[in-house]
Design a protein around this motif. Sequence first.
Motif, PDB file in Angstrom:
ATOM      1  N   GLU A  31     -53.488  71.378  56.987  1.00 21.01           N
ATOM      2  CA  GLU A  31     -54.133  70.852  58.289  1.00 21.01           C
ATOM      3  C   GLU A  31     -55.627  71.266  58.148  1.00 21.01           C
ATOM      4  O   GLU A  31     -56.479  70.761  58.973  1.00 21.01           O
ATOM      5  CB  GLU A  31     -53.443  71.398  59.467  1.00 21.01           C
ATOM      6  CG  GLU A  31     -52.097  71.245  59.918  1.00 21.01           C
ATOM      7  CD  GLU A  31     -51.584  71.886  61.274  1.00 21.01           C
ATOM      8  OE1 GLU A  31     -52.578  72.644  61.797  1.00 21.01           O
ATOM      9  OE2 GLU A  31     -50.473  71.826  61.315  1.00 21.01           O
ATOM     10  N   ARG A  72     -56.489  63.155  60.772  1.00 20.84           N
ATOM     11  CA  ARG A  72     -55.293  63.257  61.658  1.00 20.84           C
ATOM     12  C   ARG A  72     -54.218  62.134  61.109  1.00 20.84           C
ATOM     13  O   ARG A  72     -53.240  62.458  61.136  1.00 20.84           O
ATOM     14  CB  ARG A  72     -55.646  63.006  63.141  1.00 20.84           C
ATOM     15  CG  ARG A  72     -56.473  64.331  63.737  1.00 20.84           C
ATOM     16  CD  ARG A  72     -56.543  64.170  65.349  1.00 20.84           C
ATOM     17  NE  ARG A  72     -57.494  65.182  65.810  1.00 20.84           N
ATOM     18  CZ  ARG A  72     -57.868  65.206  66.942  1.00 20.84           C
ATOM     19  NH1 ARG A  72     -57.770  64.190  67.573  1.00 20.84           N
ATOM     20  NH2 ARG A  72     -58.524  66.356  67.293  1.00 20.84           N
ATOM     21  N   LEU A  75     -52.774  63.347  57.873  1.00 19.98           N
ATOM     22  CA  LEU A  75     -51.754  64.193  58.059  1.00 19.98           C
ATOM     23  C   LEU A  75     -50.420  63.772  58.741  1.00 19.98           C
ATOM     24  O   LEU A  75     -49.612  64.189  58.325  1.00 19.98           O
ATOM     25  CB  LEU A  75     -52.534  65.565  59.352  1.00 19.98           C
ATOM     26  CG  LEU A  75     -51.605  66.657  59.654  1.00 19.98           C
ATOM     27  CD1 LEU A  75     -51.284  67.393  58.429  1.00 19.98           C
ATOM     28  CD2 LEU A  75     -52.441  67.438  60.408  1.00 19.98           C
ATOM     29  N   SER A  79     -46.849  63.735  56.831  1.00 25.03           N
ATOM     30  CA  SER A  79     -45.631  64.222  57.699  1.00 25.03           C
ATOM     31  C   SER A  79     -44.626  63.318  57.795  1.00 25.03           C
ATOM     32  O   SER A  79     -43.391  63.433  57.713  1.00 25.03           O
ATOM     33  CB  SER A  79     -45.934  64.758  59.076  1.00 25.03           C
ATOM     34  OG  SER A  79     -46.848  65.734  58.961  1.00 25.03           O
TER      35      SER A  79
END
Length: 108
Positions: A31, A72, A75, A79
């Motif tokens: 992160e 973001r 990320l 995921s």
Amino acid sequence: MKHIVTVQDAVTAFAPDIEPTDAELDAIELEMPAILADVDLLDAQITAMDRPANELDIRRVRRARRRVLAARRELADRSARRRGLELGTSAVAGRPLNSKATEGPWGA
């Protein structure tokens, strides 16, 4: 005078020798680009608040917002890809990875 005390156990560990686990450190490392982008955005916003807004401040805040969104998105994509691989499906549509439907309208 009665003293009011808590009945619950402490939520935060107070022992000085407790350190983050390897999994927690790995999650922070994953992160970190998003965290740094958020810090840059806050820095740009604070700088813009300290003086009357000019074109350079507006551009700086806009660029910082784009970096936050890009970090973001990366990320979330990472995921989703990992989750899709764990489930054996395409992260895009929940289709099996070996399905012909994942080839798209133009074929393989």
